[in-house]
Enzyme design. Structure first.
Site, mmCIF file in Angstrom:
data_model
loop_
_atom_site.group_PDB
_atom_site.id
_atom_site.type_symbol
_atom_site.label_atom_id
_atom_site.label_comp_id
_atom_site.label_asym_id
_atom_site.label_seq_id
_atom_site.Cartn_x
_atom_site.Cartn_y
_atom_site.Cartn_z
ATOM 1 C CE1 TYR A 37 -7.869 3.585 -1.527
ATOM 2 C CE2 TYR A 37 -7.750 5.214 -3.282
ATOM 3 C CZ TYR A 37 -7.364 3.994 -2.742
ATOM 4 O OH TYR A 37 -6.476 3.189 -3.421
ATOM 5 C CD GLN A 41 -7.408 -0.218 -2.105
ATOM 6 O OE1 GLN A 41 -7.066 0.543 -3.017
ATOM 7 N NE2 GLN A 41 -6.555 -0.681 -1.217
ATOM 8 C CB SER A 68 -3.679 -7.016 3.518
ATOM 9 O OG SER A 68 -3.480 -6.413 4.780
ATOM 10 N N GLY A 101 -12.925 6.175 5.478
ATOM 11 C CA GLY A 101 -13.141 7.382 6.263
ATOM 12 C C GLY A 101 -13.998 8.364 5.484
ATOM 13 N NE ARG A 129 7.272 12.847 39.374
ATOM 14 C CZ ARG A 129 6.177 12.926 40.136
ATOM 15 N NH1 ARG A 129 5.557 14.098 40.258
ATOM 16 N NH2 ARG A 129 5.713 11.860 40.742
ATOM 17 C CD GLN A 148 12.598 9.451 32.452
ATOM 18 O OE1 GLN A 148 12.492 8.328 32.986
ATOM 19 N NE2 GLN A 148 11.553 10.219 32.232
ATOM 20 C CD GLU A 162 -3.064 4.857 2.395
ATOM 21 O OE1 GLU A 162 -3.835 5.658 2.920
ATOM 22 O OE2 GLU A 162 -3.354 4.190 1.395
ATOM 23 C CG ASP A 192 -0.454 -5.520 8.491
ATOM 24 O OD1 ASP A 192 -0.781 -5.361 9.664
ATOM 25 O OD2 ASP A 192 0.495 -6.248 8.109
HETATM 26 C C1 LIG Z 1 -2.664 13.815 8.922
HETATM 27 C C2 LIG Z 1 -1.826 13.641 7.680
HETATM 28 C C3 LIG Z 1 -1.355 12.234 7.551
HETATM 29 C C4 LIG Z 1 -0.913 11.974 6.117
HETATM 30 C C5 LIG Z 1 -1.939 11.083 5.356
HETATM 31 C C6 LIG Z 1 -2.832 11.898 4.498
HETATM 32 C C7 LIG Z 1 -4.099 11.531 4.147
HETATM 33 C C8 LIG Z 1 -4.816 10.288 4.542
HETATM 34 C C9 LIG Z 1 -5.199 10.355 5.937
HETATM 35 C C10 LIG Z 1 -5.153 9.319 6.702
HETATM 36 C C11 LIG Z 1 -5.119 7.917 6.184
HETATM 37 C C12 LIG Z 1 -6.440 7.266 6.608
HETATM 38 C C13 LIG Z 1 -6.886 6.176 6.086
HETATM 39 C C14 LIG Z 1 -6.025 5.360 5.184
HETATM 40 C C15 LIG Z 1 -6.837 4.895 4.018
HETATM 41 C C16 LIG Z 1 -6.571 3.477 3.677
HETATM 42 O O1 LIG Z 1 -6.198 2.674 4.488
HETATM 43 S S1 LIG Z 1 -6.774 3.151 2.009
HETATM 44 C C17 LIG Z 1 -6.541 1.414 1.879
HETATM 45 C C18 LIG Z 1 -5.113 1.028 2.103
HETATM 46 N N1 LIG Z 1 -4.941 -0.336 1.723
HETATM 47 C C19 LIG Z 1 -3.747 -0.848 1.462
HETATM 48 O O2 LIG Z 1 -2.707 -0.239 1.636
HETATM 49 C C20 LIG Z 1 -3.752 -2.250 0.912
HETATM 50 C C21 LIG Z 1 -2.389 -2.899 1.008
HETATM 51 N N2 LIG Z 1 -2.243 -3.908 -0.032
HETATM 52 C C22 LIG Z 1 -1.610 -3.611 -1.226
HETATM 53 O O3 LIG Z 1 -1.115 -2.534 -1.477
HETATM 54 C C23 LIG Z 1 -1.522 -4.737 -2.241
HETATM 55 O O4 LIG Z 1 -2.541 -5.671 -2.004
HETATM 56 C C24 LIG Z 1 -0.148 -5.475 -2.157
HETATM 57 C C25 LIG Z 1 0.128 -5.941 -0.745
HETATM 58 C C26 LIG Z 1 0.921 -4.551 -2.646
HETATM 59 C C27 LIG Z 1 -0.202 -6.705 -3.041
HETATM 60 O O5 LIG Z 1 -0.688 -6.298 -4.293
HETATM 61 P P1 LIG Z 1 -0.781 -7.346 -5.498
HETATM 62 O O6 LIG Z 1 -1.487 -6.714 -6.615
HETATM 63 O O7 LIG Z 1 -1.273 -8.655 -4.978
HETATM 64 O O8 LIG Z 1 0.733 -7.420 -5.938
HETATM 65 P P2 LIG Z 1 1.824 -8.524 -5.671
HETATM 66 O O9 LIG Z 1 2.203 -8.598 -4.243
HETATM 67 O O10 LIG Z 1 1.400 -9.765 -6.367
HETATM 68 O O11 LIG Z 1 3.053 -7.846 -6.462
HETATM 69 C C28 LIG Z 1 3.018 -7.814 -7.886
HETATM 70 C C29 LIG Z 1 4.054 -6.807 -8.344
HETATM 71 O O12 LIG Z 1 3.509 -5.503 -8.158
HETATM 72 C C30 LIG Z 1 4.408 -4.712 -7.415
HETATM 73 N N3 LIG Z 1 3.650 -3.720 -6.651
HETATM 74 C C31 LIG Z 1 2.737 -3.963 -5.689
HETATM 75 N N4 LIG Z 1 2.226 -2.795 -5.227
HETATM 76 C C32 LIG Z 1 2.834 -1.792 -5.914
HETATM 77 C C33 LIG Z 1 2.740 -0.357 -5.870
HETATM 78 N N5 LIG Z 1 1.919 0.266 -5.006
HETATM 79 N N6 LIG Z 1 3.516 0.307 -6.741
HETATM 80 C C34 LIG Z 1 4.359 -0.335 -7.594
HETATM 81 N N7 LIG Z 1 4.515 -1.696 -7.679
HETATM 82 C C35 LIG Z 1 3.739 -2.396 -6.832
HETATM 83 C C36 LIG Z 1 5.135 -5.684 -6.546
HETATM 84 O O13 LIG Z 1 6.347 -5.144 -6.082
HETATM 85 C C37 LIG Z 1 5.322 -6.840 -7.509
HETATM 86 O O14 LIG Z 1 6.379 -6.507 -8.356
HETATM 87 P P3 LIG Z 1 7.353 -7.700 -8.900
HETATM 88 O O15 LIG Z 1 8.348 -6.994 -9.747
HETATM 89 O O16 LIG Z 1 6.443 -8.620 -9.651
HETATM 90 O O17 LIG Z 1 7.941 -8.348 -7.681
HETATM 91 C C1 LIG Z 2 -8.498 4.057 11.240
HETATM 92 C C2 LIG Z 2 -8.594 3.346 9.911
HETATM 93 C C3 LIG Z 2 -8.936 4.067 8.773
HETATM 94 C C4 LIG Z 2 -9.063 3.421 7.540
HETATM 95 N N1 LIG Z 2 -9.458 4.143 6.444
HETATM 96 C C5 LIG Z 2 -9.624 3.504 5.259
HETATM 97 C C6 LIG Z 2 -10.090 4.222 4.111
HETATM 98 O O1 LIG Z 2 -10.341 5.423 4.182
HETATM 99 N N2 LIG Z 2 -10.252 3.546 2.950
HETATM 100 C C7 LIG Z 2 -9.972 2.207 2.837
HETATM 101 O O2 LIG Z 2 -10.138 1.652 1.746
HETATM 102 N N3 LIG Z 2 -9.510 1.499 3.913
HETATM 103 C C8 LIG Z 2 -9.343 2.121 5.099
HETATM 104 N N4 LIG Z 2 -8.890 1.425 6.192
HETATM 105 C C9 LIG Z 2 -8.682 -0.017 6.068
HETATM 106 C C10 LIG Z 2 -7.181 -0.344 6.083
HETATM 107 O O3 LIG Z 2 -6.594 0.078 4.892
HETATM 108 C C11 LIG Z 2 -7.029 -1.856 6.263
HETATM 109 O O4 LIG Z 2 -7.517 -2.193 7.537
HETATM 110 C C12 LIG Z 2 -5.563 -2.248 6.116
HETATM 111 O O5 LIG Z 2 -5.202 -2.188 4.768
HETATM 112 C C13 LIG Z 2 -5.267 -3.648 6.668
HETATM 113 O O6 LIG Z 2 -6.047 -4.609 6.018
HETATM 114 P P1 LIG Z 2 -6.943 -5.622 6.880
HETATM 115 O O7 LIG Z 2 -7.762 -4.857 7.824
HETATM 116 O O8 LIG Z 2 -7.572 -6.528 5.898
HETATM 117 O O9 LIG Z 2 -5.895 -6.453 7.745
HETATM 118 P P2 LIG Z 2 -5.374 -7.960 7.423
HETATM 119 O O10 LIG Z 2 -4.638 -7.994 6.155
HETATM 120 O O11 LIG Z 2 -6.513 -8.874 7.619
HETATM 121 O O12 LIG Z 2 -4.310 -8.102 8.606
HETATM 122 C C14 LIG Z 2 -4.567 -8.882 9.754
HETATM 123 C C15 LIG Z 2 -3.289 -9.613 10.150
HETATM 124 O O13 LIG Z 2 -2.944 -10.515 9.102
HETATM 125 C C16 LIG Z 2 -1.584 -10.328 8.724
HETATM 126 N N5 LIG Z 2 -1.413 -10.642 7.303
HETATM 127 C C17 LIG Z 2 -2.270 -10.375 6.292
HETATM 128 N N6 LIG Z 2 -1.784 -10.810 5.116
HETATM 129 C C18 LIG Z 2 -0.570 -11.375 5.392
HETATM 130 C C19 LIG Z 2 0.440 -12.002 4.603
HETATM 131 N N7 LIG Z 2 0.329 -12.158 3.281
HETATM 132 N N8 LIG Z 2 1.554 -12.441 5.233
HETATM 133 C C20 LIG Z 2 1.696 -12.276 6.562
HETATM 134 N N9 LIG Z 2 0.774 -11.707 7.372
HETATM 135 C C21 LIG Z 2 -0.338 -11.268 6.785
HETATM 136 C C22 LIG Z 2 -1.316 -8.863 9.018
HETATM 137 O O14 LIG Z 2 0.077 -8.634 9.191
HETATM 138 C C23 LIG Z 2 -2.099 -8.649 10.310
HETATM 139 O O15 LIG Z 2 -1.295 -9.043 11.399
HETATM 140 C C24 LIG Z 2 -8.785 2.042 7.438
HETATM 141 C C25 LIG Z 2 -8.403 1.322 8.574
HETATM 142 C C26 LIG Z 2 -8.312 1.965 9.803
HETATM 143 C C27 LIG Z 2 -7.917 1.187 11.026
#
Ligand SMILES: CCCCC/C=C\C/C=C\C/C=C\CCC(=O)SCCNC(=O)CCNC(=O)[C@H](O)C(C)(C)COP(=O)(O)OP(=O)(O)OC[C@H]1O[C@@H](n2cnc3c(N)ncnc32)[C@H](O)[C@@H]1OP(=O)(O)O
Ligand SMILES: Cc1cc2nc3c(=O)[nH]c(=O)nc-3n(C[C@H](O)[C@H](O)[C@H](O)COP(=O)(O)OP(=O)(O)OC[C@H]3O[C@@H](n4cnc5c(N)ncnc54)[C@H](O)[C@@H]3O)c2cc1C
Length: 620
Positions: free
Chosen positions: A135, A137, A144, A177, A310, A330, A424, A426
């Site tokens: 995935y 992204q 973020s 990943g 302990r 504790q 998933e 921050d």
């Molecule tokens: C071992 C088992 C463990 C279980 C896990 C299983 C498998 C996976 C294994 C491990 C995980 C390993 C790696 C993880 C992989 C990743 O990290 S993938 C990448 C993850 N990245 C993120 O999460 C990015 C975070 N950022 C965002 O989601 C968006 O940028 C944001 C912060 C939500 C902002 O989006 P934006 O488009 O700018 O929207 P805005 O803030 O302007 O809001 C507009 C309206 O949209 C609504 N909204 C936003 N997001 C959602 C959503 N997801 N669903 C529904 N609605 C959403 C928001 O509320 C606003 O609504 P209004 O009504 O206008 O207020």
């Molecule tokens: C182990 C690991 C596995 C991952 N796997 C994947 C994957 O498989 N696929 C994938 O796509 N991504 C993956 N990621 C990436 C991960 O999804 C991002 O690192 C995560 O979404 C955070 O985004 P960033 O790194 O840009 O942090 P940033 O957004 O740059 O955050 C840095 C700091 O800025 C602050 N900040 C940012 N925006 C704001 C705001 N608007 N207001 C206030 N504070 C703010 C945060 O709180 C934080 O303290 C992985 C990351 C890790 C560590």
């Protein structure tokens, strides 16, 4: 008599039905039986050993991980394991590996955002692992801020293709990943551009490596991003970097379940919210909440067993020294963590139901609960992972020097777990999403739109903003309705105060920026209320097994009152409770801990045994 011998004696007396508690923890008898069967399968298979993990070089660790993943796949096929059993087996292998993302994100994204034809084309190959996906992204410059992603997907009507390109250094995909070495395909999130117009971020399936020799295809630069936090830990995962140099893909490789591009290059946004493109993240966030309870229970199990065995100080006339679990400090550090494991378990069960419900609604084009599901998954993922990461570190400290030994299991557990506060989403960024949902709800109060679901309490804000907590004695804090109303009043008052203060700014955006910290704290209050309320709902269910419900009631009170103690400032500052009532809550908390410490030492061990047995029921 040795503590452990004592245990043997006390175990025989244990009133508490551990087998029933194990089923409560697992969610059902069937779930328990699957977990127990698969856990034994993994534990008895030497290939899945993990005691050497922290001693291996990165390269050997990665080879070891691939070997385990291949062996797991072989066992899944040989034993014809169901999807649930296979998922459990991959979980028990307990080593971050590319299959987490293939099964945990790549496949769910195609199921959630691909149209029927695309699902029929790609899923059979993915299920058979003929292709391995990741995935992709996050980019070097944006994680973020998804709308800030820079990778482009430009439609070429001449050839009916998209041109995928990395225009800048910061547009390099970074972190996915499974990308660094293993994946043959990626789900790429890129800016869709047709006829010079930017339509925002959409998903595209792109092949990265040859299915013949696994070499990167033309225009693809791909590799691993290097060592990460800790020694073993997440270094078993090949998190990668990826750049595109004008790579061409067919038009039907854009996931077309949410929006489409016609042969003529016309962008079609179907009548679904654009945020469905984020659906896979919502799915994973709800899984992460259940996972938090597992990681937390493992850490607490280690710390409890240590605390029971302990002994330190307190020897009288040559007698045994005191068990450290007898110390109030504790207990006050350990017992809330045990209670949190159960709290997160139950809210995770409910969240899984909420997610299943929204999935069914989406199929009927009912988007009404989407905002609440987003707020709940974002908020609960944030609060449970932050609490769990802190708790694992606390468990390390609870075990003194031994907690710092790799052989305790805690350092590795911590190093593998803590990125859950970042990936998933921050945790702070997600709390601000919850805050946005709360402010929108408060702004609609009085509009006639009745708040429902987890925000329904806001509909009673008139009462909650002025109610007085009915606590005159410590034991009044054992009443679930008293606790619930205190948590509702705190959450409502913090949100309404933020909403009022936002009005002091020229515009919402400026106010949001200035009040972000208050808003994040209001979001935490709302999410903690959800966890407390779902624990209460669990206790209202029929819970079989002698003594089981009683133990869960004790754990509920420990969870809720330890939270109240930790956030006493919020409760008192918002006027929900008086300082005197806060002191009574602390007194009741001490009484709850001291229930473990009756005069009769065997009862002490009996109750500690209960805690240990509660933990044993959380062995998976
Ligand atoms: C071992 C088992 C463990 C279980 C896990 C299983 C498998 C996976 C294994 C491990 C995980 C390993 C790696 C993880 C992989 C990743 O990290 S993938 C990448 C993850 N990245 C993120 O999460 C990015 C975070 N950022 C965002 O989601 C968006 O940028 C944001 C912060 C939500 C902002 O989006 P934006 O488009 O700018 O929207 P805005 O803030 O302007 O809001 C507009 C309206 O949209 C609504 N909204 C936003 N997001 C959602 C959503 N997801 N669903 C529904 N609605 C959403 C928001 O509320 C606003 O609504 P209004 O009504 O206008 O207020
Ligand atoms: C182990 C690991 C596995 C991952 N796997 C994947 C994957 O498989 N696929 C994938 O796509 N991504 C993956 N990621 C990436 C991960 O999804 C991002 O690192 C995560 O979404 C955070 O985004 P960033 O790194 O840009 O942090 P940033 O957004 O740059 O955050 C840095 C700091 O800025 C602050 N900040 C940012 N925006 C704001 C705001 N608007 N207001 C206030 N504070 C703010 C945060 O709180 C934080 O303290 C992985 C990351 C890790 C560590």
């Amino acid at each position: 008599m040795e503590a452990l011998d004592y245990h043997a004696e006390e175990r025989r007396k244990a009133e508490f039905d551990v087998e029933e508690m194990k089923i409560v923890w697992a969610g059902s008898r069937q779930a328990y039986e699957i977990s127990d069967r698969v856990a034994r399968l993994v534990a008895s298979d030497p290939v899945f050993r993990k005691d050497n993990r922290t001693m291996l070089s990165r390269k050997d660790l990665f080879k070891d991980t691939l070997r385990k993943a291949a062996h797991a796949w072989k066992r899944i096929i040989e034993l014809r394991l169901s999807e649930e059993e296979a998922s459990k087996l991959r979980f028990f292998v307990d080593q971050p590996v590319f299959t987490d993302l293939h099964w945990g994100m790549f496949i769910p994204a195609i199921k959630g955002q691909g149209n029927e034809e695309q699902q029929q084309k790609w899923l059979p190959m993915a299920y058979k692992m003929q292709i391995i996906g990741c995935y992709a992204q996050t980019e070097l410059g944006h994680g973020s801020n998804v709308q800030g992603l820079e990778t482009t997907a430009t439609f070429d009507p001449e050839t009916d293709e998209f041109v995928i390109h990395s225009p800048t250094l910061t547009s390099s995909k970074w972190w996915p990943g499974g990308l660094g070495k293993v994946s043959t395909h990626a789900l790429i999130y890129a800016r869709l551009i047709t006829d010079g117009q930017d339509h925002g971020v959409h998903g595209f399936i792109v092949q990265l490596r040859s299915l013949d020799d696994h070499l990167p295809l033309p225009g693809i630069t791909v590799g691993d991003i290097g060592m990460k936090f800790g020694s073993g830990a997440y270094n078993s995962m090949d998190n990668g970097v990826l750049r595109f140099d004008h790579v061409r893909i067919l038009r039907d490789q854009m996931l077309m379940g949410v929006s489409q591009v016609t042969r003529e290059g016309k962008f079609m946004q179907s009548d679904v919210p654009r945020q469905l493109v984020y659906g896979t993240m919502v799915y994973v966030r709800q899984k992460i909440v259940a996972d938090a309870s597992c990681a937390l229970s493992r850490a607490v199990c280690i710390a409890t067993r240590y605390s029971v065995v302990r002994r330190q100080f307190g020897s009288h006339n040559g007698g045994p020294e005191t068990q450290v679990i007898d110390y109030k400090t504790q207990q006050s550090r350990l017992f809330p963590l045990l209670a949190s494991a159960y709290a997160f378990r139950f809210v995770g069960e409910w969240l899984k139901w909420l997610y299943t419900d929204v999935t069914q609604r989406l199929q009927a084009s009912d988007f009404s609960t989407l905002p609440e599901v987003h707020a709940c998954t974002a908020g609960l993922k944030s609060v449970t992972t932050s609490a769990t990461a802190d708790a694992i570190e606390e468990c390390r400290k609870l075990c003194g020097g031994h907690g710092y030994l790799s052989s305790s299991g805690l350092p590795e557990l911590f190093a593998v777990y803590v990125p859950a506060c970042t990936y998933e989403g921050d945790n702070v960024v997600l709390l601000l999403q919850v805050a946005r949902f709360l402010m929108k709800t408060v702004s609609q109060l009085g509009s006639g739109k009745k708040p429902v679901g987890t925000i329904a309490y806001m509909g009673r804000s008139e009462h909650l903003l002025q109610c007085r907590c009915e606590v005159e004695r410590a034991e009044d804090w054992l009443k679930p309705n008293v606790i619930l109303e205190a948590f509702e009043a705190r959450a409502a008052r913090m949100s309404v105060t933020c909403a009022k203060n936002l009005n002091n700014f020229a515009n919402q955006e400026e106010g949001f920026a200035q009040l972000a910290t208050d808003l994040a704290e209001a979001a935490v209050a709302h999410v903690q209320l959800i966890i407390v309320s779902k624990f209460i709902e669990k206790l209202q269910q029929d819970i079989p097994g002698k003594g089981v419900k009683r133990q869960l009631e004790i754990l509920f009170n420990v969870y809720a009152l330890s939270l109240l103690h930790k956030h006493l400032g919020d409760f008192v500052a918002s006027g929900c409770i008086t300082p005197k009532q806060g002191a009574l809550a602390n007194e009741q908390l001490r009484l709850l801990y001291s229930q473990v410490h009756f005069d009769n030492p065997s009862l002490l061990l009996y109750m500690v045994l209960l805690l240990e047995r509660l933990l044993q029921s959380t062995s998976f």
